[in-house]
Design an enzyme around this catalytic site. Sequence first.
Site, PDB file in Angstrom:
ATOM      1  N   GLN A  74      48.654 -28.694  50.866  1.00 49.26           N
ATOM      2  CA  GLN A  74      49.019 -27.757  49.797  1.00 49.26           C
ATOM      3  C   GLN A  74      49.971 -26.668  50.297  1.00 49.26           C
ATOM      4  O   GLN A  74      49.937 -25.527  49.825  1.00 49.26           O
ATOM      5  CB  GLN A  74      47.760 -27.124  49.190  1.00 49.26           C
ATOM      6  N   SER A  75      50.822 -27.008  51.252  1.00 47.17           N
ATOM      7  CA  SER A  75      51.746 -26.014  51.819  1.00 47.17           C
ATOM      8  C   SER A  75      52.748 -25.496  50.789  1.00 47.17           C
ATOM      9  O   SER A  75      53.505 -26.270  50.191  1.00 47.17           O
ATOM     10  CB  SER A  75      52.500 -26.658  52.986  1.00 47.17           C
ATOM     11  N   ASN A  76      52.759 -24.177  50.616  1.00 46.06           N
ATOM     12  CA  ASN A  76      53.780 -23.551  49.759  1.00 46.06           C
ATOM     13  C   ASN A  76      55.135 -23.592  50.449  1.00 46.06           C
ATOM     14  O   ASN A  76      56.174 -23.695  49.810  1.00 46.06           O
ATOM     15  CB  ASN A  76      53.411 -22.094  49.476  1.00 46.06           C
ATOM     16  N   ALA A  78      56.240 -25.954  52.458  1.00 48.53           N
ATOM     17  CA  ALA A  78      56.803 -27.296  52.307  1.00 48.53           C
ATOM     18  C   ALA A  78      57.437 -27.441  50.922  1.00 48.53           C
ATOM     19  O   ALA A  78      58.564 -27.933  50.787  1.00 48.53           O
ATOM     20  CB  ALA A  78      55.707 -28.347  52.518  1.00 48.53           C
TER      21      ALA A  78
END
Length: 328
Positions: A74-76, A78
């Site tokens: 859930q990387s913002n 990325a």
Amino acid sequence: MWQKVKRVTLACTPTPLMQLDSLSSELGGPSIWIKRDDLTGLATGGNKARKLEYLVADALDQGTTTLITTGAAQSNHARQTAAAAARYGLRCTLVLGGMAPRRRNGNLLLDDLLGAHLRWAGDRDPYALMQEVAAEERAAGRAPYIIPAGGSNAIGAVGYVRAAEELAHQMRDRNLRIDHIVLPVGSAGTQAGLVAGARAYNLGARILGISVGGEAEALRATIVNLAMLTVAYLGLRFEIDPGHVQVNDAYIGAGYGVLGNGEREAIRLLARTEGLLLDPVYTGRAMAGLIDLIARGTFSKRETVLFWHTGGTAGLYAYAEQLMSHRV
Ligand SMILES: *Cc1c(COP(=O)(O)O)cnc(C)c1O
């Protein structure tokens, strides 16, 4: 200073600086303000847009065709890197930690819509896998550019030196003094840039990072080091006083990305007092820390605290079950 530094435009700035009257009176503590970097506007928003303005400029300068970066599922960071790549016609490969989850929602949905290629690292070292992807790109005749996790190197942190300048202008326009800045700290580039920028623009505020996962002493060392590298990169001539770098790791709970009661309550409180959305991983945790520190009387009623909203609300949807289950 800024003429020499290459930058592309990705963030809608200046982001709003707002007073949270209802929250301040609800908590009965200091006067609370918020800096809305959740509204930077890059495929929703968030702090990585400011870092990517400098990272993507550097990548384009080197003739890059492919951005490669890494983060959690859930990387913002990325998701915003995928959006930046799309905007500049670059390919993008995201090396994400762990295995592909069954449900593709929140940031993962957006990564897909934005056209990013996903590679799941499983239990492999994501940096080794990024090198492998870079080698594949070169073999195909393309030019890869690896952005570290969170965009946290001296180039990315420049975005938050610039943000400190922006805040200095907003404070001057409103004749506002800020005693404390509170923000979440993950890969540390945001706090490092702000620490350097606060020194460069005499913000006069103490900056407190609330850790979302790492141990305080290690994070402090990383922030001091990265702030010094950033100062050197900009050709500035001042020292970073390690005594000015504060990190609190008391709110990590069960670890990075694991939603606890503190986050759940902070998210609900901000939604219900201010109509404002926080995120489950970063700003929910940092706000839970701020609420607790206020309850403990850490700040006087006459002081002003600025909460830096670093974004991440796209991640809310991936936590729907955990957020709804304790409905009151
Ligand atoms: C990445 C991120 C942070 C942490 O910023 P760092 O520069 O990595 O410390 C905080 N909030 C959100 C929403 C983020 O995506």
